[in-house]
Scaffold this motif. Structure first.
Motif, PDB file in Angstrom:
ATOM      1  N   VAL A  31     -22.862 -20.437  77.867  1.00 60.73           N
ATOM      2  CA  VAL A  31     -21.623 -20.002  78.396  1.00 60.73           C
ATOM      3  C   VAL A  31     -20.680 -20.837  77.871  1.00 60.73           C
ATOM      4  O   VAL A  31     -20.411 -22.106  78.356  1.00 60.73           O
ATOM      5  N   PRO A  34     -14.457 -22.072  80.133  1.00 63.65           N
ATOM      6  CA  PRO A  34     -13.430 -20.941  80.401  1.00 63.65           C
ATOM      7  C   PRO A  34     -12.297 -21.481  79.832  1.00 63.65           C
ATOM      8  O   PRO A  34     -11.851 -22.751  79.700  1.00 63.65           O
ATOM      9  N   ILE A  35     -11.497 -20.426  79.192  1.00 65.08           N
ATOM     10  CA  ILE A  35     -10.159 -20.489  78.444  1.00 65.08           C
ATOM     11  C   ILE A  35      -9.037 -20.622  79.499  1.00 65.08           C
ATOM     12  O   ILE A  35      -8.013 -21.485  79.191  1.00 65.08           O
ATOM     13  N   ALA A  36      -8.941 -19.700  80.394  1.00 64.87           N
ATOM     14  CA  ALA A  36      -7.658 -19.554  81.277  1.00 64.87           C
ATOM     15  C   ALA A  36      -7.471 -20.802  81.775  1.00 64.87           C
ATOM     16  O   ALA A  36      -8.216 -21.531  82.428  1.00 64.87           O
ATOM     17  N   PRO A  37      -6.053 -21.161  82.070  1.00 67.86           N
ATOM     18  CA  PRO A  37      -5.762 -22.481  82.681  1.00 67.86           C
ATOM     19  C   PRO A  37      -6.175 -22.521  84.091  1.00 67.86           C
ATOM     20  O   PRO A  37      -6.133 -21.470  84.979  1.00 67.86           O
ATOM     21  N   ALA A  38      -6.561 -23.813  84.662  1.00 69.39           N
ATOM     22  CA  ALA A  38      -7.147 -23.853  85.913  1.00 69.39           C
ATOM     23  C   ALA A  38      -6.107 -23.652  86.852  1.00 69.39           C
ATOM     24  O   ALA A  38      -4.890 -23.967  86.643  1.00 69.39           O
ATOM     25  N   ARG A  39      -6.654 -23.146  87.966  1.00 67.11           N
ATOM     26  CA  ARG A  39      -5.781 -23.230  89.287  1.00 67.11           C
ATOM     27  C   ARG A  39      -6.012 -24.509  90.146  1.00 67.11           C
ATOM     28  O   ARG A  39      -5.090 -25.143  90.734  1.00 67.11           O
ATOM     29  N   TYR A 194     -16.909 -22.679  89.382  1.00 68.29           N
ATOM     30  CA  TYR A 194     -16.179 -21.501  89.383  1.00 68.29           C
ATOM     31  C   TYR A 194     -15.106 -21.445  90.203  1.00 68.29           C
ATOM     32  O   TYR A 194     -13.973 -21.294  90.163  1.00 68.29           O
ATOM     33  N   PHE A 195     -15.631 -21.804  91.587  1.00 62.29           N
ATOM     34  CA  PHE A 195     -14.722 -21.494  92.889  1.00 62.29           C
ATOM     35  C   PHE A 195     -13.678 -22.841  92.802  1.00 62.29           C
ATOM     36  O   PHE A 195     -12.718 -22.563  93.170  1.00 62.29           O
ATOM     37  N   ARG A 197     -12.631 -24.298  90.107  1.00 61.65           N
ATOM     38  CA  ARG A 197     -11.329 -24.175  88.941  1.00 61.65           C
ATOM     39  C   ARG A 197     -10.469 -22.852  89.366  1.00 61.65           C
ATOM     40  O   ARG A 197      -9.353 -23.055  89.108  1.00 61.65           O
ATOM     41  N   ARG A 198     -11.065 -22.069  90.088  1.00 65.24           N
ATOM     42  CA  ARG A 198     -10.089 -20.940  90.730  1.00 65.24           C
ATOM     43  C   ARG A 198      -9.291 -21.241  91.846  1.00 65.24           C
ATOM     44  O   ARG A 198      -8.313 -20.424  92.356  1.00 65.24           O
ATOM     45  N   GLY A 199      -9.492 -22.436  92.384  1.00 61.44           N
ATOM     46  CA  GLY A 199      -8.574 -22.722  93.441  1.00 61.44           C
ATOM     47  C   GLY A 199      -9.248 -22.138  94.639  1.00 61.44           C
ATOM     48  O   GLY A 199      -8.188 -22.235  95.818  1.00 61.44           O
TER      49      GLY A 199
ATOM     50  N   GLU B  24     -26.954 -18.442  80.130  1.00 63.29           N
ATOM     51  CA  GLU B  24     -27.600 -19.530  80.829  1.00 63.29           C
ATOM     52  C   GLU B  24     -27.381 -19.649  82.187  1.00 63.29           C
ATOM     53  O   GLU B  24     -27.991 -20.072  82.884  1.00 63.29           O
ATOM     54  N   ARG B 276      -5.789 -12.522  84.448  1.00 55.33           N
ATOM     55  CA  ARG B 276      -5.570 -13.931  84.609  1.00 55.33           C
ATOM     56  C   ARG B 276      -6.699 -14.925  84.226  1.00 55.33           C
ATOM     57  O   ARG B 276      -6.677 -15.670  83.547  1.00 55.33           O
ATOM     58  N   TRP B 277      -7.942 -14.423  84.644  1.00 59.90           N
ATOM     59  CA  TRP B 277      -9.244 -15.402  84.493  1.00 59.90           C
ATOM     60  C   TRP B 277     -10.064 -15.052  83.434  1.00 59.90           C
ATOM     61  O   TRP B 277     -10.745 -15.833  82.714  1.00 59.90           O
ATOM     62  N   PRO B 280      -8.870 -14.426  78.611  1.00 58.30           N
ATOM     63  CA  PRO B 280      -9.187 -15.112  77.533  1.00 58.30           C
ATOM     64  C   PRO B 280     -10.506 -15.452  77.075  1.00 58.30           C
ATOM     65  O   PRO B 280     -10.471 -15.667  75.955  1.00 58.30           O
ATOM     66  N   ASP B 281     -11.291 -15.502  77.954  1.00 57.45           N
ATOM     67  CA  ASP B 281     -12.802 -15.808  77.492  1.00 57.45           C
ATOM     68  C   ASP B 281     -13.308 -14.607  76.568  1.00 57.45           C
ATOM     69  O   ASP B 281     -13.946 -14.737  75.616  1.00 57.45           O
TER      70      ASP B 281
END
Ligand code: SF4
Ligand code: SF4
Lengths: 212, 438
Positions: A31, A34-39, A194-195, A197-199, B24, B276-277, B280-281
């Motif tokens: 995987v 992730p590309i989207a900017p983190a919150r 995951y949780f 990064r998404r704030g 994975e 938003r999330w 981009p991926d």
């Protein structure tokens, strides 16, 4: 080295190889990051997943099922104590009597909890419905190791028996549901990141946040 | 959904996905479940129907048993011992019933799993397998095809968009008595592109007017677009990897064409989450503009003093439904509360709330899957009870998908509430700048 120790060391190496092979398997596509900017912060989420998320108040799976949660904690406490005993059995030193007694008590707590969870799985129709033979086999193998562990803690002459039941358990561990000992760690890392990064967890961000 | 017989070719395609497309992360989750069953009462579907098949554990096990058969040693050598199941037509039917019929992908179980795995991610993967087998519910598939063909799920033409917006603009000018207020369309160089859920154009046009008033009051440079405006993504609901990328790509390209600095997603939980999330991926590149929810933008305007609100204009008690995709999967948690505290006289929280909220029952594309309507309404019982317990007269929700479901619940469970978007509530509380002409 005794025969029991040799069997145990061999089983340890096989189990380790089995877990490493799964951990570093290239069978499953990676995987990408992730590309989207983190919150929020992935690292904070992972830290939360391995600390506060273990508290009984953090999850309904614990807070609504306190008896099962405590049994699970007791079971794993016993398992880790027995594992420590197994490793100690390979050392050329005798464990002090007080440590042996403490080990026996903790392992016994684990055994009682394990049998309790086994009874729950057998008697609770909903749980039985999602169970497979592996659930019972894994529990019984662990219980057998715990029982012989208690015996070995109390009577050093029974250490070889403990080593053999421990070896059987270790050989089975990478194959059946006991694999969760590895994948609990990776799952918590994925979910925590995951949780985080998404704030969402641990601390939501935003204006007027009463928890921020 | 493809009824009855599953063709051998479809079964083969599904098997190929099962063999080759478990990543994975999903594999870790599938290997981690210990079948403890402690997640059962975290799921609104199970809480409502009390059927063992509705527990997250049972749904995870549907997928995990197939995974073990094709990806573990004991699954191949001793399938009976580890409960490994071969992929058959019956297994696919059971998988479809679980993944589409009993799960909204809300993710509440993920926050509560004793091990820490994410059942929703597993169930989403099951949907990807079902896409390969051609077993997506008809309504969801129809929306995907419409979005691919026309750029929006309701096949609204460019002309119709322009006409509707022109009519709304005229109406808005009269309502607020300001000839300067506008609903700009296709304006290149605007700072913000405000993208819509097509249901707003067809059924809830006043939510577009509300947004227009708010942008106007805040002095924003903004535009709508008459093409590729659709923020919804039924490819995502279906687990259709190709379709979700293609659908998101259309709107993103349109935003790039217009040269905006920010894509503001109207009130839509999964629209926000995907753009938003996830997008981009899917596209494999960062977006050249920021993506924010309209909720975040309104909260920013309010915090910066660009909006002035009079809460006495909304005197009825208001409660808030947290859309799972905006909140639990999106991280927009406090902004809506901040807005309501300033826009209404009495704001009452549901219990539980924020990321712990229960799904309304309409998530995961189920509103479009008519074969699951009865289960959708039944599983909304938990939300209906939450709403009733607050005693509120108005339910606010920043998601048009949730709003549709909440309106159905309102009727079915006779809740006697009004269901509204955040934008409508904020617009009602607005103290508008005095028009220059007066
Ligand atoms: S709580 Fe987690 S580990 Fe336990 S059955 Fe549910 S999904 Fe599996
Ligand atoms: S994602 Fe939501 S609906 Fe699906 S199993 Fe989990 S709690 Fe239930």
């Amino acid at each position: 080295m005794t025969l029991g120790s040799l069997v145990l060391v061999a089983a340890l190496l096989v189990a380790l190889a089995g877990f490493l092979a799964q951990r570093f398997s290239r069978r499953f596509p990676r995987v990408p990051a992730p590309i989207a900017p983190a919150r929020g912060s992935a690292a904070a989420g992972v830290l939360y997943a391995f600390t506060k998320a273990f508290f009984p108040t953090a999850k309904e799976s614990a807070s609504l099922h306190l008896a099962s949660y405590l049994a699970g904690i007791g079971y794993h406490l016993g398992i880790f104590t027995a594992l420590a005993g197994l490793l100690a059995s390979l050392l050329p030193v005798r464990v002090p009597t007080a440590a042996n007694a403490a080990g026996a008590v903790l392992t016994a707590i684990g055994l009682v909890c394990g049998l309790g969870l086994l009874a729950k799985r057998t008697l609770d129709a909903r749980l039985r419905g999602i169970s497979v033979p592996d659930d019972f086999v894994a529990n019984l193998l662990v219980d057998a190791a715990l029982a012989t562990g208690i015996a070995a803690y109390l009577d050093h002459a029974l250490v070889p028996l403990f080593q053999v039941t421990g070896a059987v358990l270790l050989l089975y561990a990478p194959l059946g549901k006991l694999r969760h000992m590895l994948f609990l760690v990776t799952s918590r890392r994925w979910s925590g990141a995951y949780f985080g990064r998404r704030g969402v967890r641990p601390t939501p961000q935003g204006p007027g946040n009463p928890r921020g | 959904m493809a009824e009855g017989h599953v063709k051998p070719a479809a079964l083969e395609q599904a098997l190929k996905v099962l063999r080759e497309r478990v990543d994975e992360r999903t594999a870790a989750f599938l290997n981690a479940c210990v079948r403890c069953g402690l997640c059962a009462d975290t799921c609104h579907v199970y809480l409502a129907d009390q059927e063992p098949a509705s527990t997250p554990a049972a749904k995870v096990e549907r997928v995990a048993s197939l995974f073990r058969r094709y990806h573990t040693l004991l699954g191949r050598l001793a399938p009976g011992l580890v409960g490994a199941e071969t992929l058959t037509e019956e297994a696919l039917q059971a998988l479809a019933a679980a993944a589409f019929g009993r799960c909204t992908l809300c993710g509440r179980c993920a926050l509560n799993c004793s091990v820490g795995l994410d059942p929703a991610a597993i169930i989403r993967f099951a949907r990807t397998v079902l896409v390969a087998a051609g077993m997506v519910p008809n309504g969801i598939q129809a929306n995907i095809e419409a979005a691919r063909a026309s750029g929006n799920t309701m096949s609204i033409s460019q002309e119709d968009v322009r006409e509707t917006i022109a009519w709304l603009e005229e109406d808005l000018r009269q309502t607020i008595g300001d000839p300067e207020v506008s609903l700009p369309v296709d304006r290149e160089g605007a700072r913000v592109l405000y993208a819509l859920n097509p249901r707003e154009l067809k059924f809830f046009p006043l939510s577009i007017s509300a947004a227009g008033m708010i942008f106007h009051a805040a002095g924003e440079s903004w535009t709508l677009t008459s093409t590729d405006f659709d923020i919804t993504n039924y490819g995502f609901f279906a687990g259709d990897i190709e379709a979700q990328r293609e659908i998101a790509d259309r709107l993103i390209r349109r935003a790039e064409e217009l040269g905006v600095q920010e894509l503001v997603v109207a009130e839509c939980g999964h629209g926000y989450r995907t753009l938003r999330w996830e997008a981009p991926d899917w596209l494999g590149r960062p977006l050249p503009f920021a993506v924010r929810s309209f909720v975040e933008v309104m909260a920013e305007y309010l915090g910066a003093g660009r909006l002035r609100l009079d809460p006495s204009k909304n005197p009825d008690p208001v409660t808030l439904h947290d859309p799972c995709n905006l909140v639990r999967h999106g991280g927009v948690i406090e902004e809506q509360r901040y807005l309501l505290r300033h826009a209404v006289t009495t704001f009452v929280e549901m219990t539980p709330n924020r990321e712990d909220n229960y799904c309304c029952g309409g998530g995961g594309g189920l509103l479009a899957a008519s074969e699951h309507t009865a289960k959708r309404i039944e599983s909304g019982k938990v939300k209906a009870e939450q709403i009733r317990a607050t005693g509120a007269k108005v339910v606010a929700s920043p998601c048009h998908n949730c709003i549709d479901q909440l309106m159905d619940l309102n009727r079915h469970y006779t809740l006697g509430v009004e269901v509204r978007t955040l934008g409508e509530i904020v617009a009602d509380a607005l103290i508008l700048p005095v028009p220059p002409s007066s």
